[in-house]
Design a protein around this motif. Structure first.
Motif, PDB file in Angstrom:
ATOM      1  N   ASN A 187       1.015 -12.365  12.324  1.00 53.02           N
ATOM      2  CA  ASN A 187      -0.392 -12.573  11.989  1.00 53.02           C
ATOM      3  C   ASN A 187      -0.819 -14.019  12.235  1.00 53.02           C
ATOM      4  N   ASN A 188       0.070 -14.948  11.952  1.00 52.44           N
ATOM      5  CA  ASN A 188      -0.231 -16.356  12.190  1.00 52.44           C
ATOM      6  C   ASN A 188      -0.420 -16.625  13.683  1.00 52.44           C
ATOM      7  N   CYS A 189       0.450 -16.014  14.493  1.00 50.62           N
ATOM      8  CA  CYS A 189       0.338 -16.164  15.950  1.00 50.62           C
ATOM      9  C   CYS A 189      -0.979 -15.590  16.445  1.00 50.62           C
ATOM     10  N   GLN A 228      -6.544 -15.507  22.564  1.00 48.32           N
ATOM     11  CA  GLN A 228      -6.722 -14.152  23.080  1.00 48.32           C
ATOM     12  C   GLN A 228      -7.020 -13.127  21.986  1.00 48.32           C
ATOM     13  N   LYS A 229      -7.030 -13.537  20.741  1.00 54.24           N
ATOM     14  CA  LYS A 229      -7.164 -12.596  19.624  1.00 54.24           C
ATOM     15  C   LYS A 229      -8.288 -11.581  19.863  1.00 54.24           C
ATOM     16  N   ASN A 230      -7.966 -10.312  19.637  1.00 51.58           N
ATOM     17  CA  ASN A 230      -8.993  -9.279  19.643  1.00 51.58           C
ATOM     18  C   ASN A 230      -8.718  -8.281  18.521  1.00 51.58           C
ATOM     19  N   LEU A 236      -4.637  -4.876  25.055  1.00 48.97           N
ATOM     20  CA  LEU A 236      -3.616  -5.538  24.231  1.00 48.97           C
ATOM     21  C   LEU A 236      -3.140  -6.768  25.001  1.00 48.97           C
ATOM     22  N   GLY A 237      -1.866  -6.782  25.406  1.00 46.13           N
ATOM     23  CA  GLY A 237      -1.383  -7.905  26.209  1.00 46.13           C
ATOM     24  C   GLY A 237      -0.700  -8.975  25.393  1.00 46.13           C
ATOM     25  N   ILE A 238      -0.772 -10.198  25.886  1.00 44.12           N
ATOM     26  CA  ILE A 238      -0.020 -11.339  25.350  1.00 44.12           C
ATOM     27  C   ILE A 238      -0.957 -12.224  24.534  1.00 44.12           C
ATOM     28  N   PHE A 239      -0.501 -12.576  23.339  1.00 51.98           N
ATOM     29  CA  PHE A 239      -1.297 -13.391  22.422  1.00 51.98           C
ATOM     30  C   PHE A 239      -0.485 -14.600  21.983  1.00 51.98           C
ATOM     31  N   GLY A 240      -1.153 -15.742  21.880  1.00 53.09           N
ATOM     32  CA  GLY A 240      -0.467 -16.971  21.484  1.00 53.09           C
ATOM     33  C   GLY A 240      -0.290 -17.901  22.666  1.00 53.09           C
ATOM     34  N   LYS A 241       0.796 -18.648  22.672  1.00 48.82           N
ATOM     35  CA  LYS A 241       1.087 -19.566  23.773  1.00 48.82           C
ATOM     36  C   LYS A 241       1.211 -18.754  25.053  1.00 48.82           C
ATOM     37  N   SER A 242       0.352 -19.026  26.000  1.00 46.61           N
ATOM     38  CA  SER A 242       0.287 -18.157  27.170  1.00 46.61           C
ATOM     39  C   SER A 242      -0.122 -18.941  28.405  1.00 46.61           C
ATOM     40  N   ASP A 243       0.710 -18.865  29.431  1.00 43.75           N
ATOM     41  CA  ASP A 243       0.341 -19.352  30.758  1.00 43.75           C
ATOM     42  C   ASP A 243       0.989 -18.409  31.765  1.00 43.75           C
ATOM     43  N   LYS A 244       0.782 -18.654  33.034  1.00 42.24           N
ATOM     44  CA  LYS A 244       1.274 -17.712  34.045  1.00 42.24           C
ATOM     45  C   LYS A 244       2.796 -17.557  34.001  1.00 42.24           C
ATOM     46  N   VAL A 245       3.499 -18.645  33.722  1.00 39.99           N
ATOM     47  CA  VAL A 245       4.969 -18.594  33.703  1.00 39.99           C
ATOM     48  C   VAL A 245       5.448 -17.728  32.534  1.00 39.99           C
ATOM     49  N   ILE A 246       4.900 -17.973  31.344  1.00 35.38           N
ATOM     50  CA  ILE A 246       5.274 -17.178  30.169  1.00 35.38           C
ATOM     51  C   ILE A 246       4.831 -15.728  30.356  1.00 35.38           C
ATOM     52  N   ASN A 247       3.617 -15.547  30.846  1.00 36.38           N
ATOM     53  CA  ASN A 247       3.112 -14.192  31.054  1.00 36.38           C
ATOM     54  C   ASN A 247       3.991 -13.410  32.026  1.00 36.38           C
ATOM     55  N   ASN A 250      -5.000  -8.284  28.107  1.00 33.99           N
ATOM     56  CA  ASN A 250      -6.353  -8.749  27.796  1.00 33.99           C
ATOM     57  C   ASN A 250      -6.848  -9.684  28.905  1.00 33.99           C
ATOM     58  N   PHE A 251      -8.144  -9.906  28.943  1.00 34.63           N
ATOM     59  CA  PHE A 251      -8.733 -10.600  30.093  1.00 34.63           C
ATOM     60  C   PHE A 251      -8.317 -12.072  30.177  1.00 34.63           C
ATOM     61  N   HIS A 252      -7.698 -12.618  29.124  1.00 37.42           N
ATOM     62  CA  HIS A 252      -7.197 -13.991  29.167  1.00 37.42           C
ATOM     63  C   HIS A 252      -5.864 -14.089  29.918  1.00 37.42           C
TER      64      HIS A 252
END
Length: 293
Positions: A16-18, A24-26, A75-86, A105-107
């Motif tokens: 929840n904290n993340c 990207q929160k939705n 849905l997708g990836i939330f939090g610390k996110s860049d192309k490498v992590i994604n 998600n669109f982010h």
């Protein structure tokens, strides 16, 4: 390092904290929402919950299949996110799961090229400017001619739910319609449901069903009473909702891949937001399983 965490082992305080601190929160990634929409889900975690990725799935005889729940758009990836992590998340997903369909998600951007779907969105702005400068000419005219209709907030009561049940399109199974009604009641209990109707001489012509988030509305359904469709209640409703709210709340149209719907959403001056998806048929999954078994 990406770790796969089963539902019962998720640290929901960290999750929840993340989520709460992510750009990207939705609505869909909230635990309570996912618990309702998906019978089964687990989590991919990067580091110490620096980034998370919810994975909804269904269990079949020989397979665990990743499948987006009904009425869940992104849905997708939330939090610390860049192309490498994604890309790490994407590789882990493809390697360790049988994916029927999954929507990021669109982010979320990737190095790998993926298929995209369309969503349309209106940020907070001045209504007068939006209508004057961004509405399509034809939409302005349609809205103007429908001003004789009456605008009302409506509620999750028997007559409105029956109208929704009778006029909702796109659901093939009766059980899916039952689930949609349950979903509305779930949102209503959470005080996240807003519905508005347009009336012609006390006859309900249209209903707009919205998810009411803190900073934006999401359009969950826009229903037409077909015999009264010529009154343009759908255009009237969207315009009135924007008039009353767009200066304090953004508006998410929630999709638009069908040409006619895309044009309708764009005609209110909305911006395109594309999001990446993975889509495979069940036949593709079986072929892949046989190839490596």
């Amino acid at each position: 390092m990406i770790e796969r965490v089963k539902y019962q082992d998720i640290d929901f305080k960290k999750y929840n904290n993340c989520i709460e601190n992510s750009a990207q929160k939705n609505f869909y990634c909230e635990k309570e929402t996912l618990d309702f929409l998906s019978k089964n889900w687990e989590l991919l975690v990067f580091g110490d919950y620096e980034a998370v990725m919810p994975i909804p799935f269904v269990k079949k005889t020989f397979f665990k299949l990743v499948l987006m729940p009904l009425f869940c758009q992104q849905l997708g990836i939330f939090g610390k996110s860049d192309k490498v992590i994604n890309e790490k998340f994407l590789k882990f997903l493809k390697t360790n799961y049988n994916v029927i369909n999954y929507s990021f998600n669109f982010h979320n951007d990737f190095e790998t090229e993926l298929v995209t779907k369309k969503n349309f969105y209106l940020p907070v702005q001045e209504y007068a400017f939006l209508r004057r400068k961004k509405y399509f000419k034809g939409r302005k005219s349609t809205v103007k001619t429908a001003q004789y209709l009456e605008f009302r907030e409506v509620f999750a009561q028997k007559d409105i739910l029956e109208f929704i049940r009778n006029n909702f399109k796109g659901l093939e199974k009766e059980s899916d319609m039952d689930f949609f009604i349950q979903y509305l009641l779930f949102l209503d209990a959470k005080k996240q449901l807003k519905m508005f109707g347009s009336y012609y001489e006390e006859n309900l012509t249209n209903v707009a069903v919205l998810i009411n988030n803190e900073n934006y509305f999401s359009l969950l359904g826009l229903l037409n009473n077909e015999p009264l469709k010529n009154h343009n209640g759908a255009s009237f409703l969207i315009d009135r909702i924007l008039d009353l709210n767009i200066e304090t709340k953004a508006f998410n149209f929630m999709g638009g891949s069908i040409r006619g719907i895309e044009v309708f959403f764009k005609s209110f001056g909305s911006d395109l937001q594309e999001y990446h998806v993975i889509q495979n048929s069940k036949k593709d999954i079986i072929k892949n399983w046989l190839k490596f078994s």
